[in-house]
Design a protein around this motif. Sequence first.
Motif, PDB file in Angstrom:
ATOM      1  N   LEU A 121       0.873  -1.168   0.000  1.00 51.74           N
ATOM      2  CA  LEU A 121       0.000   0.000   0.000  1.00 51.74           C
ATOM      3  C   LEU A 121       0.912   1.220   0.000  1.00 51.74           C
ATOM      4  CD1 LEU A 121      -2.672  -1.021   2.663  1.00 51.74           C
ATOM      5  CD2 LEU A 121      -2.925  -1.057   0.182  1.00 51.74           C
ATOM      6  N   VAL A 122       0.676   2.147  -0.909  1.00 49.66           N
ATOM      7  CA  VAL A 122       1.543   3.317  -1.042  1.00 49.66           C
ATOM      8  C   VAL A 122       0.714   4.578  -0.834  1.00 49.66           C
ATOM      9  CG1 VAL A 122       3.201   4.528  -2.491  1.00 49.66           C
ATOM     10  CG2 VAL A 122       2.952   2.046  -2.703  1.00 49.66           C
ATOM     11  N   LEU A 123       1.148   5.420   0.107  1.00 50.33           N
ATOM     12  CA  LEU A 123       0.494   6.699   0.379  1.00 50.33           C
ATOM     13  C   LEU A 123       1.245   7.783  -0.384  1.00 50.33           C
ATOM     14  CD1 LEU A 123       0.089   6.338   4.262  1.00 50.33           C
ATOM     15  CD2 LEU A 123      -1.322   5.368   2.438  1.00 50.33           C
ATOM     16  N   THR A 174       1.664  11.767  -1.731  1.00 50.48           N
ATOM     17  CA  THR A 174       1.346  13.176  -1.509  1.00 50.48           C
ATOM     18  C   THR A 174       1.806  13.980  -2.717  1.00 50.48           C
ATOM     19  OG1 THR A 174       1.680  12.896   0.872  1.00 50.48           O
ATOM     20  CG2 THR A 174       1.638  15.151   0.026  1.00 50.48           C
ATOM     21  N   TYR A 231      -8.342   8.302  -4.496  1.00 48.05           N
ATOM     22  CA  TYR A 231      -8.117   9.703  -4.145  1.00 48.05           C
ATOM     23  C   TYR A 231      -8.811   9.932  -2.808  1.00 48.05           C
ATOM     24  CZ  TYR A 231      -8.317  14.828  -4.545  1.00 48.05           C
ATOM     25  OH  TYR A 231      -8.197  16.184  -4.322  1.00 48.05           O
ATOM     26  N   VAL A 232      -8.067  10.333  -1.773  1.00 46.71           N
ATOM     27  CA  VAL A 232      -8.581  10.283  -0.405  1.00 46.71           C
ATOM     28  C   VAL A 232      -8.405  11.613   0.314  1.00 46.71           C
ATOM     29  CG1 VAL A 232      -8.094   7.811  -0.217  1.00 46.71           C
ATOM     30  CG2 VAL A 232      -6.357   9.465   0.510  1.00 46.71           C
ATOM     31  N   ALA A 242      -2.361  12.057   3.182  1.00 50.62           N
ATOM     32  CA  ALA A 242      -1.984  11.676   1.820  1.00 50.62           C
ATOM     33  C   ALA A 242      -3.090  12.083   0.850  1.00 50.62           C
ATOM     34  CB  ALA A 242      -1.730  10.176   1.737  1.00 50.62           C
ATOM     35  N   VAL A 282      -4.045   6.766  -2.209  1.00 48.52           N
ATOM     36  CA  VAL A 282      -3.609   5.482  -1.665  1.00 48.52           C
ATOM     37  C   VAL A 282      -3.629   4.479  -2.815  1.00 48.52           C
ATOM     38  CG1 VAL A 282      -4.084   3.611  -0.054  1.00 48.52           C
ATOM     39  CG2 VAL A 282      -4.497   5.977   0.639  1.00 48.52           C
ATOM     40  N   TYR A 296      -2.667   0.462  -4.254  1.00 46.17           N
ATOM     41  CA  TYR A 296      -2.365  -0.935  -3.939  1.00 46.17           C
ATOM     42  C   TYR A 296      -1.623  -1.513  -5.130  1.00 46.17           C
ATOM     43  CZ  TYR A 296      -3.092  -5.979  -3.598  1.00 46.17           C
ATOM     44  OH  TYR A 296      -2.906  -7.341  -3.585  1.00 46.17           O
ATOM     45  N   PHE A 307       6.157   9.907  -1.070  1.00 45.66           N
ATOM     46  CA  PHE A 307       5.317   8.724  -0.940  1.00 45.66           C
ATOM     47  C   PHE A 307       5.845   7.854   0.194  1.00 45.66           C
ATOM     48  CE2 PHE A 307       8.702   7.470  -3.769  1.00 45.66           C
ATOM     49  CZ  PHE A 307       9.000   6.160  -3.421  1.00 45.66           C
ATOM     50  N   LYS A 308       4.960   7.043   0.746  1.00 47.19           N
ATOM     51  CA  LYS A 308       5.303   6.156   1.853  1.00 47.19           C
ATOM     52  C   LYS A 308       4.785   4.765   1.534  1.00 47.19           C
ATOM     53  CE  LYS A 308       4.679   5.633   6.875  1.00 47.19           C
ATOM     54  NZ  LYS A 308       4.062   6.247   8.088  1.00 47.19           N
ATOM     55  N   THR A 309       5.660   3.768   1.629  1.00 50.91           N
ATOM     56  CA  THR A 309       5.308   2.397   1.265  1.00 50.91           C
ATOM     57  C   THR A 309       5.034   1.558   2.502  1.00 50.91           C
ATOM     58  OG1 THR A 309       6.679   2.516  -0.731  1.00 50.91           O
ATOM     59  CG2 THR A 309       6.082   0.318   0.067  1.00 50.91           C
TER      60      THR A 309
END
Length: 253
Positions: free
Chosen positions: A163-165, A167, A194-195, A199, A202, A204, A230-232
Motif C-alpha cells: 500500500l503506497v500513500l 502526496t 483519491y482520499v 496523503a 492510496v 495498492y 510517498f510512503k510504502t
Amino acid sequence: MATRNPTTIDERGACNKVAPTQRPKASCSNPDHLRMNGPGNLKGHLQSPARSLVEIHQAFRILVSANDLRRILPRPVWFSASPWHFAKNSSWSLNMQYDRTDARILEIVQKNNRLTSEVIGEMAGLSATACQRRLKRLRSEGIIEADVSIVSAKAVGRPIQMLVLVTLERERSDIIDRFKKAIKASAEVVNGFYVTGDADFVLYLTARTMEDYEQFTRRFFYENSDIKGFKTLVVMDRVKAGFAIPIEIPDEE
C-alpha cells in the motif's frame, strides 16, 4: 443588504467562487470553517475543524445545493432530501435505484457470478427470463460495474504487495487529473484511491521482488515532478480480499 457571492461547481465537483464582490457570511459561529486550502479545494474545506454536524451542515450549504450534489454524486447515491438530512438510524436517506428482488440478486452474484440465470432466478423467486432482464438492467445502470475473476497475485509470480500513500506537490485540479491518468495507465497499480487526510492518494500495488518495486518507484514516483513524496507499507498478510459490499434492502412499498 449584502448578497452572497454565487458559487458554481464544475464537472469534477470543485467549487469556484464567482465575482469577488463580497465574502459570503457564514451561518456557523466560526467563519474559519469556510476557509479552503486554495481555490476550488473542496477536499481541504471538508477537512477544516468543525465542532458539530450542525456547523458542517451550515457551512457546506453555502457551497453546494442539493441539485449540485445530484450532478456530482454517481447513481444510485442520490440524497432524497436535504444533503444533510439524516434518517432515524443516523444513516443517509438514499433514493434507492433497485427493489428488494434486485437486492437479493445482487447478494447472490456478489458471492458467485458464474451461476446461471435459472439458478439465480430460483434463488430469488424469479423465472430465468425475468432474472436475465433484471441483470441486464443492473449492468446497464452501472449498479453492477463489472464481472471479473479475482486472481491470486502470488500464484502468478507477484507475491510482494504494497500500500503506497502518495502526496502531491500541489493540490491543483490539473495535477490531480494527470496523476489519475498515470494510475489508470499503470499495470502495476491494482487499485488507486483519491482520499482525504495527510496523503492525497492510496495505491495498492503488486511486484515480483523488492528490486522490481524499486525500479517501479524510480519510474513512477521519482521521475514525476508532481509528486512531493510517498510512503510504502508492505503487506505482511492479506487477511481479507474481495469486492462484495453490504446490500441495503429497500423498504417494502
